[in-house]
Design an enzyme around this catalytic site. Structure first.
Site: not given
Ligand SMILES: Cc1cc2nc3c(=O)[nH]c(=O)nc-3n(C[C@H](O)[C@H](O)[C@H](O)COP(=O)(O)OP(=O)(O)OC[C@H]3O[C@@H](n4cnc5c(N)ncnc54)[C@H](O)[C@@H]3O)c2cc1C
Length: 418
Positions: A9, A11-13, A77, A168, A298, A315
């Protein structure tokens, strides 16, 4: 051979875990189903034609171009062999690891409400946001082209879920319709457009203070959004939203912003899951019984110092990513793991132009224009890469001065019907 770290992933994490391993003597493979990172907090701006896709998405390979111990793999994955320490992917060979970081995020949750999958737009990916924008614009063009008045609900939008995302989206769509579409379609159609926000609880922004909830309600209502509180959604049809109290809201466009659940990777891993499908983790964010496997963001059920699960916002993912990078480095140095302590930096939700709600620690609340400036500054700082930051700033400044929205083109491939 150097220890291998696989991070699932971008994403932010995941990004923060990989960045935290920059100087560690490890080889990192970052695997993501997409070749870009999505800045999800600004997706609603893509949906409401304020920004374009490449303002909120950034190529992963570009981010790590200068980090020599990283290789990027675009693949989904699909399975795990935890005993053999391998991750199975849909393209290419399985990825062996010594340490695994699961950061695959969450997906939209329909909570078993009938019709959500078939009739609602989720708001979780750039594809979701573009589909919603395209559908709204295309519907307007079709109504404008037809000789008849639009059918009931044809141009109505209902947003289900009054958390930050729902608020929003509602604020931004209302602004799009009032300030942009009204000028683009000066005939009759605009009178038929309406935006309704539905929330099952008795207030909006349930994780914010009551005062901020009241402010959000007043602002949205003043700007023309109809807000329905205290009743959930029973089911959706192609014609609209049936509420639990028996009311029916005719709407051809329904946005589902009612919540998220852990992504499918959580179940595929076979690891223990908690509420919302989130992976159970110990105090150092490793998985019980598998000290070499960590879960963050998440998809993880990490707890704050009060023992409550952390919110699924950016965060915890960012801080969790940095923490697991430190834990892996400590293990390599023969040091024991240390617990994760989450630092709450506050919450924000924007309700449109000049109006955002920012709640900081110690009860500090910024509303209105000041809150909006704080929100704008923070999101710009967080956006990946200089190019995106400059783009977003230019688009916002332009929108602000002209009330225009650049990202409302309908390419031929975007049209729903011939
Ligand atoms: C519309 C919206 C608005 C938001 N607004 C805010 C805000 O204003 N402030 C705030 O703090 N948070 C906000 N959030 C929440 C925040 O975006 C999430 O909490 C954050 O992105 C979580 O980070 P993460 O790294 O856990 O997951 P994610 O950022 O979701 O990243 C997960 C990654 O894993 C990848 N992935 C998933 N499954 C697979 C797989 N099987 N194989 C390979 N890759 C995979 C995805 O493609 C993705 O790139 C918002 C979320 C949404 C949907």
């Amino acid at each position: 051979m150097r220890p291998r770290v696989v991070v699932i992933g971008a994403g932010f994490g995941g990004l923060n875990a990989v960045k935290g391993l920059r100087d560690a003597p490890v080889d990192v493979t970052l695997v993501d189903a997409n070749n870009f990172h999505t800045f999800q907090p600004l997706l609603y701006q893509v949906a409401s034609a304020g920004l374009d896709v490449d303002d909120v998405a950034y190529p992963v390979r570009g981010i790590f171009r200068r980090q020599r111990n990283v290789s990027v793999r675009m693949a989904r994955v699909t399975g795990f062999d935890l005993d053999a320490r391998r991750v199975v992917v849909d393209r290419g060979d399985p990825l062996p690891y010594d340490y695994l970081v699961i950061a695959a995020g969450a997906v939209s949750a329909d909570y078993g409400v009938p019709g959500v999958r078939e009739h609602a737009f989720p708001m979780k990916s750039v594809d979701d946001a573009v589909r919603l924008r395209r559908s709204i614009l295309d519907r307007l063009e079709r109504v404008a082209a037809g000789p008849d008045a639009p059918a009931e609900g044809e141009l109505s939008v209902v947003i289900c879920g009054g958390g930050p995302t729902g608020v929003e989206v509602a604020g931004a769509l209302q602004e799009l319709f009032d300030k942009v579409i009204a000028r683009d379609f000066p005939r009759t159609e605009v009178a038929m457009i309406d935006v309704t926000l539905v929330e099952a609880a008795d207030r909006l922004l349930g994780t914010f203070s009551h005062l901020s909830s009241g402010r959000a309600l007043r602002t949205l209502t003043r700007r023309g959004v109809a807000v329905v509180l205290g009743t959930g959604v029973d089911h959706l049809t192609a014609e609209g939203v049936h509420l639990a109290d028996g009311r029916f809201l005719p709407a051809r466009t329904v946005v589902w912003a009612a919540g998220v659940t852990a992504g499918p990777v959580a179940a595929e891993s076979g690891l223990e899951q908690a509420r919302g499908g989130r992976l159970v983790v110990g105090s150092d964010l490793s998985v019980p019984g598998r000290p070499e496997v960590f879960a963050i963001g998440d998809i993880a059920a990490a707890a704050g110092d009060d023992g409550q699960p952390l919110p699924q916002v950016a965060q915890p993912a960012i801080q969790g990513g940095r923490h697991v990078a430190r834990q892996i480095t400590r293990r390599l140095d023969g040091l024991p793991g240390v617990p994760f302590h989450y630092h709450d930096k506050g919450s924000m939700a924007t309700i449109g132009r000049n109006e955002a709600i920012t709640e900081l620690p110690f009860g500090v609340r910024l509303w209105g224009f000041v809150g909006w400036l704080a929100w704008l500054g923070l999101h710009l700082i967080q956006l990946m890469g200089f190019r995106n930051r400059a783009n977003v700033l230019v688009n916002w400044a332009w929108n602000y001065v002209t009330y225009d929205r650049g990202a409302r083109l309908l390419a031929e491939a975007d049209r729903e019907d011939p």
